[in-house]
Design an enzyme around this catalytic site. Structure first.
Site, PDB file in Angstrom:
ATOM      1  N   HIS A  83       0.836  -1.226   0.000  1.00 45.00           N
ATOM      2  CA  HIS A  83       0.000   0.000   0.000  1.00 45.00           C
ATOM      3  C   HIS A  83       0.863   1.264   0.000  1.00 45.00           C
ATOM      4  O   HIS A  83       0.504   2.264   0.619  1.00 45.00           O
ATOM      5  CB  HIS A  83      -0.948   0.026   1.203  1.00 45.00           C
ATOM      6  N   ASN A 156     -10.263  -2.767   2.476  1.00 46.55           N
ATOM      7  CA  ASN A 156      -9.968  -2.778   1.042  1.00 46.55           C
ATOM      8  C   ASN A 156     -11.244  -2.513   0.251  1.00 46.55           C
ATOM      9  O   ASN A 156     -12.330  -2.464   0.823  1.00 46.55           O
ATOM     10  CB  ASN A 156      -9.401  -4.147   0.629  1.00 46.55           C
TER      11      ASN A 156
HETATM   12 FE1  HDE Z   1      -2.493  -4.724   5.451  1.00 51.25          FE
HETATM   13  N1  HDE Z   1      -0.685  -3.922   5.916  1.00 51.25           N
HETATM   14  N2  HDE Z   1      -1.844  -6.528   6.062  1.00 51.25           N
HETATM   15  N3  HDE Z   1      -4.225  -5.587   4.840  1.00 51.25           N
HETATM   16  N4  HDE Z   1      -3.136  -2.953   4.813  1.00 51.25           N
HETATM   17  C1  HDE Z   1      -0.327  -2.640   5.746  1.00 51.25           C
HETATM   18  O1  HDE Z   1       0.748  -1.286   7.318  1.00 51.25           O
HETATM   19  C2  HDE Z   1      -0.740  -6.745   6.810  1.00 51.25           C
HETATM   20  C3  HDE Z   1      -4.578  -6.889   4.988  1.00 51.25           C
HETATM   21  C4  HDE Z   1      -4.396  -2.644   4.389  1.00 51.25           C
HETATM   22  O2  HDE Z   1      -3.285   3.595   3.872  1.00 51.25           O
HETATM   23  C5  HDE Z   1       0.985  -2.310   6.384  1.00 51.25           C
HETATM   24  O3  HDE Z   1       0.967   0.963   7.495  1.00 51.25           O
HETATM   25  C6  HDE Z   1      -0.676  -8.116   7.207  1.00 51.25           C
HETATM   26  C7  HDE Z   1      -5.983  -7.062   4.806  1.00 51.25           C
HETATM   27  C8  HDE Z   1      -4.460  -1.254   4.021  1.00 51.25           C
HETATM   28  O4  HDE Z   1      -1.634   3.456   5.300  1.00 51.25           O
HETATM   29  C9  HDE Z   1       1.370  -3.608   7.099  1.00 51.25           C
HETATM   30  C10 HDE Z   1      -1.778  -8.727   6.662  1.00 51.25           C
HETATM   31  C11 HDE Z   1      -6.471  -5.814   4.528  1.00 51.25           C
HETATM   32  C12 HDE Z   1      -3.189  -0.745   4.260  1.00 51.25           C
HETATM   33  C13 HDE Z   1       0.237  -4.536   6.682  1.00 51.25           C
HETATM   34  C14 HDE Z   1      -2.504  -7.714   5.959  1.00 51.25           C
HETATM   35  C15 HDE Z   1      -5.361  -4.912   4.550  1.00 51.25           C
HETATM   36  C16 HDE Z   1      -2.394  -1.828   4.757  1.00 51.25           C
HETATM   37  C17 HDE Z   1       2.014  -1.731   5.475  1.00 51.25           C
HETATM   38  C18 HDE Z   1      -2.184 -10.185   6.749  1.00 51.25           C
HETATM   39  C19 HDE Z   1      -7.906  -5.407   4.209  1.00 51.25           C
HETATM   40  C20 HDE Z   1      -2.714   0.664   3.990  1.00 51.25           C
HETATM   41  C21 HDE Z   1       2.072  -0.254   5.803  1.00 51.25           C
HETATM   42  C22 HDE Z   1      -2.320 -10.684   8.090  1.00 51.25           C
HETATM   43  C23 HDE Z   1      -8.844  -5.645   5.297  1.00 51.25           C
HETATM   44  C24 HDE Z   1      -3.033   1.593   5.098  1.00 51.25           C
HETATM   45  C25 HDE Z   1       1.206  -0.082   6.930  1.00 51.25           C
HETATM   46  C26 HDE Z   1      -2.616   2.986   4.731  1.00 51.25           C
HETATM   47  C27 HDE Z   1      -1.059  -1.696   5.141  1.00 51.25           C
HETATM   48  C28 HDE Z   1       0.200  -5.796   7.111  1.00 51.25           C
HETATM   49  C29 HDE Z   1      -3.691  -8.000   5.227  1.00 51.25           C
HETATM   50  C30 HDE Z   1      -5.530  -3.525   4.278  1.00 51.25           C
HETATM   51  C31 HDE Z   1       2.737  -4.169   6.789  1.00 51.25           C
HETATM   52  C32 HDE Z   1       0.404  -8.758   8.039  1.00 51.25           C
HETATM   53  C33 HDE Z   1      -6.785  -8.370   4.931  1.00 51.25           C
HETATM   54  C34 HDE Z   1      -5.677  -0.505   3.490  1.00 51.25           C
HETATM   55  O5  HDE Z   1       1.346  -3.453   8.473  1.00 51.25           O
END
Ligand code: HDE
Length: 695
Positions: A83, A156
């Site tokens: 992202h 999302n």
């Molecule tokens: Fe994320 N995800 N994600 N994700 N995600 C990040 O956090 C992570 C997942 C989502 O505009 C990171 O600040 C793991 C699902 C958005 O700043 C990080 C897993 C969904 C954004 C991270 C998921 C998301 C992130 C990277 C699996 C939808 C952007 C930078 C367990 C419900 C937020 C940050 C923004 C961002 C980890 C799966 C949505 C690395 C470990 C499911 C919208 O923390």
């Protein structure tokens, strides 16, 4: 269209100055705000570093130069690992119906109050500087500054995710990101490593089919749905828990680009969605969403033909309706991209009392990841003190020190329990956050996945069979495109095996387009169900017919009729649409002598940037344009993307007659203004099979 071009330069007294020695530069007068160092020392010369002599070496002593360059060297922070590319805006949340029966969270019980929020939309796979229009999931993260603490809904634009357990996330992301040996492709899923991984992980099938659909190509951030995905809990005053899934529904409806458009837009305007959000808010066309909840009890969940703790499963709206209880309006652009959009730190764990988590294993892993990632990115546990992250309600605790501490606590006491300072905060049983006291079953510890998670094909099948014929052909074509970029034959074969389990016709279409034989179906770990279809998962089928939020491109040139331009502009604006002027030159003189400024030169304003097009040009100009490929592409593409076209006589005679454009109901002369305005609200999808080779 601006009818008056103002060439006045606000820096009136700009003149070429001779600085120290041989240096020259242009600048306004010496008066006004003085430039200083970070220590507040006024700077006398911001153009020349300190030298030992006119042609001698620069001196280390130059603290002004060193401070400026050092700060510059440290301007970047690590971009988000996923992202990374995002665009954001400020706005507010307003509750329209109280959920008091289900939760104590004031944000969900106090109606009519506007609570500030900050929302960031993102692509997932690409780097920070990548394009806005790849085929990708979009992030939809909302930080609501509630009076009981920040609530981050980090979701999302698709209601499900690729994997069921956090353990698989780094592998999934490594597979979709540029391949590590070659460093490409950027912001693209069409490559061997992604399809290798997903074809070995059937749980990805549901999100994959959404990714192959038009949902992965949003026309505008304001035309995307948002989903919290996981099941959460709401806890009421009696401590009773109700399961909930969160939804954002755009008032403009769901609208998407076509793949061919998305590819061309990425060249014409890589900032397409970001610019659109910025311009809409600047023009007062505030994007708005309804906030909805799907509420269900543990007993109801037990009856679902899937496990609601599995993030690869959606709960069909026909099964549990989405109840609209509030709205979000985005009405202010960030003042500074870095300070706000880049530094905003969303954490799934930010919830106010009355909202709690479920045992979804993906959610549980995310509860760890987000705080950890902010520490890496922002470099200090004090990231919460950055203005965009700080709660807007009072907060007080005993955490101290750390990099970039902004607070100056005036107390001896930064611990608890304590008796020295009665003004210090202490815990509150009444107001404090309490986790739901869930009774856990007597299981056996282990690295296990629940049996109910084993069905990977029923919901992708439901998704595919719910689509209109046009959407099904887009999905089949997207699979064919992506797998066509996969060089390893057995990876493509594996995928065809999965597609057979989803839908035989889909598998056949993709196999045909690839020129491949169908293999045996992949082994399914659970029986594949024929679930009832759901209209709510369509894209085109649920797009509203409206001009609001849509942009009409108007091609004009020297001598174009001002009155005709005005007539079209008025009719389009009246229905909430916007007109952008495209012309061979930036400034144009119209038939009545008025000089106007075009929004785009033709070379920089291809028709993929617009939802419908109009052409108002005089014969001499049309003759010239008929020789220009940019003009021919303008009409050809508008036609190929199923858009409404309104043409004048000269356009017809000199340009359209040269092109393979049929005069169908969406290709109309200027005189049929009303039909054009109606057509500009949607596309003529029936035209598509004639102009594109779809799988
Ligand atoms: Fe994320 N995800 N994600 N994700 N995600 C990040 O956090 C992570 C997942 C989502 O505009 C990171 O600040 C793991 C699902 C958005 O700043 C990080 C897993 C969904 C954004 C991270 C998921 C998301 C992130 C990277 C699996 C939808 C952007 C930078 C367990 C419900 C937020 C940050 C923004 C961002 C980890 C799966 C949505 C690395 C470990 C499911 C919208 O923390």
């Amino acid at each position: 269209m601006k009818d008056k071009i103002d060439h006045t330069d606000p820096a009136k007294d700009v003149k070429t100055e001779r600085g120290h020695g041989g240096e020259t530069h242009q600048r306004a007068s010496d008066e006004g705000k003085v430039l200083t160092t970070q220590q507040g020392v006024a700077i006398s010369d911001n153009q020349n570093s300190l030298k030992s002599s006119e042609r001698g070496p620069t001196l280390l002593e130059d603290f002004v130069l060193r401070e400026k360059i050092t700060h510059f060297d440290h301007e970047r922070i690590p971009e988000r690992v996923v992202h990374a590319r995002g665009s954001a805006a400020h706005g507010y949340f307003e509750l329209t119906e109280s959920l008091e029966e289900y939760t104590t969270a004031k944000i969900l019980t106090e109606t009519g109050k506007q609570t500030p929020l900050f929302t960031r939309f993102s692509t997932v796979a690409g780097n920070k500087g990548s394009k806005d229009t790849p085929r990708d999931v979009r992030g939809f993260a909302v930080k609501i500054y509630t009076e009981e603490g920040n609530w981050d809904i980090v979701g999302n634009n698709m209601p499900i995710f690729f994997i069921q357990d956090a353990m698989k996330f780094p592998d999934f992301v490594h597979a979709v990101k540029p391949e590590p040996d070659r460093g490409f492709p950027q912001a693209a899923s069409a490559h061997d490593t992604l399809w290798d991984f997903v074809s070995l992980a059937p749980e990805t099938m549901h999100n994959l089919i959404w990714l192959m659909s038009d949902r992965a190509l949003p026309r505008s951030f304001g035309m995307m749905e948002g989903f919290g995905i996981h099941t959460f809990r709401l806890i009421n005053a009696e401590g009773k828990s109700t399961f909930v899934r969160f939804h954002w529904k755009p008032v403009l409806g769901v609208q998407s680009l076509t793949w061919d458009e998305a590819v061309k837009i990425s060249g014409a305007d890589p900032d397409y969605n970001r610019r659109d959000l910025f311009e809409k808010i600047n023009n007062g066309d505030y994007p708005e969403w309804e906030f909805g909840v799907q509420l269900f009890t543990e007993e109801e969940a037990a009856e679902f033909p899937f496990d609601h703790l599995d993030a690869t499963k959606l709960i069909p709206e026909e099964m549990v309706p989405v109840r609209t209880v509030g709205k979000m309006v985005l009405n202010r652009n960030p003042d500074n991209f870095f300070a706000e959009t880049e530094q905003v730190a969303f954490c799934l764990s930010h919830v106010p009392p009355g909202i709690d988590f479920s045992n979804d294993p993906l959610l549980q892993g995310r509860l760890f990841s987000y705080l950890d990632t902010q520490l890496k990115r922002l470099g200090s546990p004090n990231f919460v003190q950055i203005p965009i992250n700080a709660p807007k309600c009072p907060f007080a605790n005993n955490q101290q020190d750390g990099h970039m501490q902004m607070q100056v606590p005036k107390t001896r006491v930064l611990y608890d329990p304590q008796s020295l300072d009665p003004a210090r905060p202490s815990e509150s049983d009444k107001k404090g956050f309490k986790s739901f006291p869930e009774k856990l079953d007597d299981g056996v510890k282990g690295r296990i996945r629940a049996e109910g998670f084993a069905d990977h094909y029923s919901q992708p099948r439901m998704f595919y069979r719910s689509q209109s014929a046009t959407e099904q052909s887009h999905i089949a074509s997207a699979f064919a495109f992506e797998l066509g970029k996969v060089d390893t034959p057995y990876i493509r074969t594996r995928m065809l095996g999965h597609l057979l389990n989803i839908d035989e016709e889909l598998a056949n279409r993709v196999a045909n387009a690839l020129g491949m034989e169908l293999p045996e179906p992949a082994e399914a770990a659970a029986p594949v169900l024929d679930m009832a279809t759901s209209k709510a998962v369509q894209t085109i089928g649920i797009s509203p017919k409206t001009l609001k939020g849509r942009v009409v491109g108007m091609l004009i040139a020297k001598g174009s009729k001002h009155s005709e331009i005005k007539k079209f502009e008025d009719a389009i604006n009246k229905q909430g649409g916007t007109v952008k002027i495209v012309a061979p030159s930036k400034e144009v003189e119209l038939d009545d002598g008025t000089r106007v400024q075009a929004d785009e030169r033709l070379a920089g304003g291809p028709s993929v940037l617009f939802d419908a097009v109009v052409s108002i040009i005089m014969p001499d100009q049309a003759k010239k344009l008929a020789e220009a490929s940019a003009a021919l592409d303008w009409f050809n593409d508008a036609y190929a993307h199923c858009k409404a076209i309104a043409y004048c006589g000269a356009t017809d005679e000199f340009i359209l007659s040269k092109l393979p454009i049929e005069k169908d109901e969406f290709v109309t002369p200027l005189a049929e203004l009303d039909s054009f305005v109606e057509n500009a609200k949607s596309r003529l999808w029936e035209r598509e099979p004639k102009v594109r080779d779809l799988a």
